[in-house]
Design a protein around this motif. Structure first.
Motif, PDB file in Angstrom:
ATOM      1  N   UNK A 214     -20.551 -33.796  14.894  1.00  0.00           N
ATOM      2  CA  UNK A 214     -19.866 -32.520  14.759  1.00  0.00           C
ATOM      3  C   UNK A 214     -19.612 -32.089  13.332  1.00  0.00           C
ATOM      4  N   UNK A 215     -20.004 -32.909  12.338  1.00  0.00           N
ATOM      5  CA  UNK A 215     -19.795 -32.543  10.942  1.00  0.00           C
ATOM      6  C   UNK A 215     -20.976 -31.705  10.472  1.00  0.00           C
ATOM      7  N   UNK A 216     -20.778 -30.402  10.462  1.00  0.00           N
ATOM      8  CA  UNK A 216     -21.829 -29.488  10.018  1.00  0.00           C
ATOM      9  C   UNK A 216     -21.510 -28.888   8.658  1.00  0.00           C
ATOM     10  N   UNK A 217     -20.532 -29.497   7.951  1.00  0.00           N
ATOM     11  CA  UNK A 217     -20.147 -29.010   6.628  1.00  0.00           C
ATOM     12  C   UNK A 217     -20.838 -29.805   5.540  1.00  0.00           C
ATOM     13  N   UNK A 218     -20.906 -31.135   5.729  1.00  0.00           N
ATOM     14  CA  UNK A 218     -21.548 -31.986   4.732  1.00  0.00           C
ATOM     15  C   UNK A 218     -23.017 -31.601   4.586  1.00  0.00           C
TER      16      UNK A 218
END
Length: 586
Positions: free
Chosen positions: A209-213
């Motif tokens: 769910x980490x779509x920022x890195x």
């Protein structure tokens, strides 16, 4: 251990194992060459060496006259070799290690036979003289003009030592090579795996769910994969943002509905809006995942939903009343199935107010019809009586009938006016309307002073509490006139002796006026209903007084329309006080 760590370790381990496998195969081939081909090569090399020594000895023996024993010993002196000179008949002429006279005939030795025949003879066997394994090489030679065989031999033990030395050196080099290959392989595997692991970390972060890195920008063969992951992350983030916006919009729409909405998978609640919590009390979180019959809905409603689900068609029905005397309109709409489970949209509307309004409307229509029917019937009868009296020449009776017709017509007119006022008061008010309450009271008193005087009643106003103060209310002037006229008319109608007084007061937020009379009063059991339409405490007296039964209902509508309050207190035989409080216009 996480899935990412397991995959990463497995990938690096596979790379290292691949290198180890390749090195092991090469090391095995190398080791095999040290034990097989190397030994054969050493033997071939030593045989060539022995042949060279023998051929050199042939030249020396041919040119050296005298005793050959001295010659053969000198030829192999300070070496581990043994040289033997054999005559054509197999007699040993000289030997560097043994006494020739003590040695048997060598004519049957394979290498001697070959040498005497003019070729190079070779053989490996145990020496009959020394009792050890020897390697023999014999070449044809000439001694004192006779054909002889010159043989050179070497112990296999010496050859084995040479092979062992070479093998030892080879094994040391092999070990160093394997170690160096493993170190280089591990470094290469780590270097190769590191960019893959970085991309794997980015992929696992995206999966969690980490779509920022950001995705690391790799070069070489991994550059297309890095670019594809980066583009995939951007697209996923954009699509998820769109889905989240759509979900928020859907949630806002659902929560903005006043109707309770349930989304069912089979009979299980998947989605519920805020109105359902407000309507049925259990929190939405407690309803999700439960069977619709276990969500705390009224039993009659849950049963109606179950029946509608069983039909498999769009169903609209009404249910109720529940224990709280509420009525509901139920709509069940089948949706496209999901995961082999039937899906339904259930919408529940609380129609209690509508049912009550319908009941009030029906009652109002019945009462209005009755109230309108009474004076019109009376007018018809009185007009017929007046016509009969006139035809009989009874003028006085005809005039009496006409007077009663006039009274009934006035009552009918007042009823129609009250109904018109009631209809107007049900429309939205003008929020900017402001009325001078002192002036409105003065006008109303002037309009009713004659009626009060006719009954000998004192009609007064008390403005002492607002002396020198402007008193304005946020209400329409016509509305206030309707309320004041009906309150004063009621007070005068139901007061036989005494007085009717209206008092005015105000504070910073509100203005209050009270109409007090010394009339017959109202029984306590009737007070809660006096503001209902067409409700009369004493119907016969109301009709005698010319009332329509709408007076206090109009007062209530005026007050509610202005966001105010109205209260009534009364004691039978002592009088009644009606107090109206309205927002003050500053």
């Amino acid at each position: 251990m996480t899935t990412r760590t397991t995959w990463m370790d497995s990938y690096r381990l596979r790379l290292i194992l691949g290198y180890v496998l390749v090195v092991s195969v090469l090391a095995g081939a190398w080791a095999w060459s040290l034990y097989g081909p190397l030994t054969d090569a050493v033997i071939e090399q030593q045989q060539a060496h022995l042949q060279s020594v023998a051929q050199a000895g042939v030249l020396v023996v041919a040119r050296t006259p005298g005793v050959p024993e001295q010659t053969v010993r000198e030829l192999v002196a300070r070496t581990d070799l043994r040289m033997t000179l054999v005559a054509a008949d197999g007699t040993v002429l000289a030997d560097s290690a043994e006494d020739p006279s003590a040695m048997g005939n060598h004519g049957d030795r394979p290498e001697i036979v070959a040498a005497l025949e003019g070729t190079v003879g070779r053989d490996v066997r145990r020496s009959a003289t020394q009792g050890i394994e020897q390697m023999y090489v014999a070449v044809p030679a000439t001694y004192e003009g006779q054909r002889v065989a010159l043989r050179v031999s070497e112990s296999l033990e010496k050859i084995g030592e040479l092979s062992a030395g070479a093998r030892r050196t080879g094994l040391i080099l092999l070990a160093l090579s394997v170690l160096l290959a493993l170190v280089l392989g591990a470094r290469t595997a780590t270097t190769t795996a590191r960019p893959v692991e970085r991309l794997a970390d980015a992929a696992c972060a995206m999966a969690s769910g980490d779509l920022v890195s950001s995705v690391p920008a790799e070069t070489g063969a991994l550059e297309p994969l890095s670019a594809a992951l980066s583009q995939l992350r951007t697209q996923m983030r954009s699509r998820i943002d769109d889905l989240e916006v759509e979900q928020r919009n859907l949630r806002a729409v659902l929560d903005g509905l006043s109707d309770a909405v349930f989304l069912l998978d089979g009979r299980q609640v998947r989605l519920v809006n805020r109105a359902a919590t407000t309507m049925f009390r259990p929190p939405a979180a407690e309803m999700r995942g439960r069977d619709i019959a276990e969500t705390g809905l009224p039993a009659s409603l849950a049963s109606a939903i179950s029946d509608a689900l069983a039909t498999g068609a769009v169903t609209v029905r009404e249910a109720g009343p529940d224990p709280l005397q509420r009525y509901f309109r139920l709509t069940v709409v089948p949706l496209a199935p999901a995961e082999d489970a039937a899906r339904h949209l259930v919408v529940i509307a609380d129609i209690t107010d509508r049912m009550r309004l319908d009941s009030v409307r029906r009652e109002f229509v019945a009462n209005a019809s009755h109230e309108l029917k009474t004076p019109t019937s009376a007018i018809l009868l009185l007009s017929e009586g007046a016509a009969n009296a006139a035809s009989d020449g009874d003028t006085d009776q005809a005039l009496a009938f006409l007077g009663q017709i006039e009274a009934e017509a006035a009552r009918l007119r007042q009823l129609v006016l009250d109904l018109l006022d009631l209809s107007r008061l049900e429309r939205a008010p003008d929020s900017s309307s402001v009325t001078d309450l002192r002036h409105a009271i003065d006008l109303s008193l002037a309009a009713h002073r004659r009626a009060a005087g006719a009954k000998g009643l004192e009609l007064t106003a008390d403005f002492s509490a607002v002396e020198g103060i402007d008193v304005y209310a946020r209400s329409d002037s016509t509305d206030l006139a309707v309320a004041l006229d009906n309150l004063l008319a009621n007070a005068i109608s139901y007061t036989e002796t005494g007085s009717v007084n209206i008092a005015l007061a105000a504070n910073e937020a509100t203005v209050t006026f009270s109409v007090n009379d010394t009339g017959i009063g109202i029984p306590a059991e009737d007070l809660p209903r006096v503001f209902e339409r067409f409700y009369r405490v004493d119907r016969s007296r109301t009709r005698d007084s010319g009332g329509t039964g709408l007076g206090l209902a109009l007062v209530r509508h005026v007050v509610e329309r202005a966001d105010g309050t109205v209260e009534i207190t009364s004691s039978p035989g002592a009088g009644t006080t009606v107090t109206v409080t309205l927002p003050r216009a500053v």
